[in-house]
Design a protein around this motif. Structure first.
Motif, PDB file in Angstrom:
ATOM      1  N   SER A 214     100.079  24.871 -16.775  1.00  0.00           N
ATOM      2  CA  SER A 214     100.318  23.757 -15.844  1.00  0.00           C
ATOM      3  C   SER A 214      99.569  22.508 -16.301  1.00  0.00           C
ATOM      4  N   SER A 215     100.232  21.368 -16.188  1.00  0.00           N
ATOM      5  CA  SER A 215      99.597  20.084 -16.508  1.00  0.00           C
ATOM      6  C   SER A 215      99.319  19.276 -15.240  1.00  0.00           C
ATOM      7  N   ASP A 216      99.530  19.899 -14.078  1.00  0.00           N
ATOM      8  CA  ASP A 216      99.331  19.199 -12.809  1.00  0.00           C
ATOM      9  C   ASP A 216      97.846  18.963 -12.546  1.00  0.00           C
TER      10      ASP A 216
END
Length: 329
Positions: A214-216
């Motif tokens: 995830s890059s959130d």
């Protein structure tokens, strides 16, 4: 039940060690059906180390709780190499892994690592520290999912590599914390929880993969605080103004917003917190890594050794050249 690794009190207190097999009354984290091994030491035996170990279907969960009243170096003896998940439940410390080097262990962060057999060290500040270790056993191959550093870790484990290796250092997310609470604060029959250990470890592996792909950016306050701690630990060698700038840039925060958030959770400003963390790291470098005062100052980005020495004396009341006097080894 034999743990795969042992925590040993400072050699300074080897003649005062007392063994016990029950949890202290103030113990916060409890593993169901765990074997308890404890040691007390020091004047009045007011320092202790409690190791809870639970093994189910080849999976090992272990809670290690350590209370010290002075800076202390605890050694970790690993008879065999293993891959494990390490969660810091309380406290801040610096580990030295054999063949790898320094690993900051800060509250609300966790690591996936390969721990080589041999002796490792842990520098602890006065206070109470809690750690959870999970050795996944037969579930270990499930970490391999197109993740380069994880595959490197598994390769080292397969080849009995002599150097430890860090595959990932992550913040404890809300979902991860929920799994840990279910494990350490079980509801209902403890035997049922013990049989659920495999399912919980599967959940932890799933959350690990979810976080690594995830890059959130973290949205919830607790997750942001944990993510800030991981990034701060990674960049502690930067001077404080650069470190604050790095954190603000990474999370799109204004300095005032970072300060407000940090004050809420630590009771101290980022500037003061990071200054203290860096001097704590300096103590680690001087005592555990045995670096010179000049090299330690350079390592932490100080242009002048005299400036570093002045800050160290202000923090600890002693010249950095005499740092070993602060620490029980």
């Amino acid at each position: 039940m034999t743990p795969q690794f042992y925590f040993n009190p400072p050699q300074k207190w080897k003649d005062s060690i007392e063994h016990f097999h029950t949890l202290p009354n103030e113990q916060v984290y409890c593993l169901p059906d765990a074997v308890v091994q404890g040691k007390r030491w020091g004047a009045g035996s007011n320092n202790y180390l409690v190791h809870q170990v639970q093994q189910v279907q080849g999976i090992t969960a272990s809670v290690v709780s350590i209370q010290v009243h002075e800076f202390s170096v605890v050694t970790i003896s690993s008879a065999t190499s293993c891959c494990l998940l390490q969660y810091t439940l309380a406290g801040q410390s610096f580990a030295r892994l054999s063949g790898y080097g320094m690993l900051p262990l800060f509250y609300n962060t966790y690591s996936l690592l390969y721990l080589a057999n041999g002796t490792h060290q842990l520098l602890l500040a006065p206070g109470t520290h809690h750690y959870l270790y999970v050795i996944p056993g037969a579930l270990l191959p499930f970490f391999s999912q197109n993740n380069g550093t994880t595959n490197q870790m598994l390769e080292r484990f397969s080849n009995f590599h002599t150097d430890s290796f860090l595959a990932a250092h992550l913040p404890v997310s809300v979902a991860v914390k929920g799994v840990l609470l279910n494990l350490l604060h079980p509801n209902g029959n403890s035997a049922t929880v013990a049989h659920r250990l495999r399912s919980m470890v599967n959940d932890l592996i799933y959350q690990f993969h979810k976080q690594t792909i995830s890059s959130d950016l973290p949205v919830q306050s607790d997750e942001l605080r944990a993510a800030l701690a991981v990034l701060a630990a990674t960049h502690l060698r930067l001077p404080v103004p650069q470190l604050i700038h790095r954190l603000c840039a990474a999370f799109y925060l204004q300095p005032a917003t970072l300060r407000q958030h940090w004050l809420r959770y630590s009771g101290s400003s980022p500037k003061n917190s990071f200054r203290q963390m860096r001097l704590y790291m300096a103590l680690y470098l001087l005592v555990v890594e045995k670096l010179s005062v000049t090299y330690t100052a350079h390592n932490l980005g100080f242009v002048h050794t005299t400036h570093f020495s002045a800050q160290f004396i202000k923090q600890y009341g002693i010249n950095p050249s005499a740092a070993t006097k602060l620490v029980a080894q």
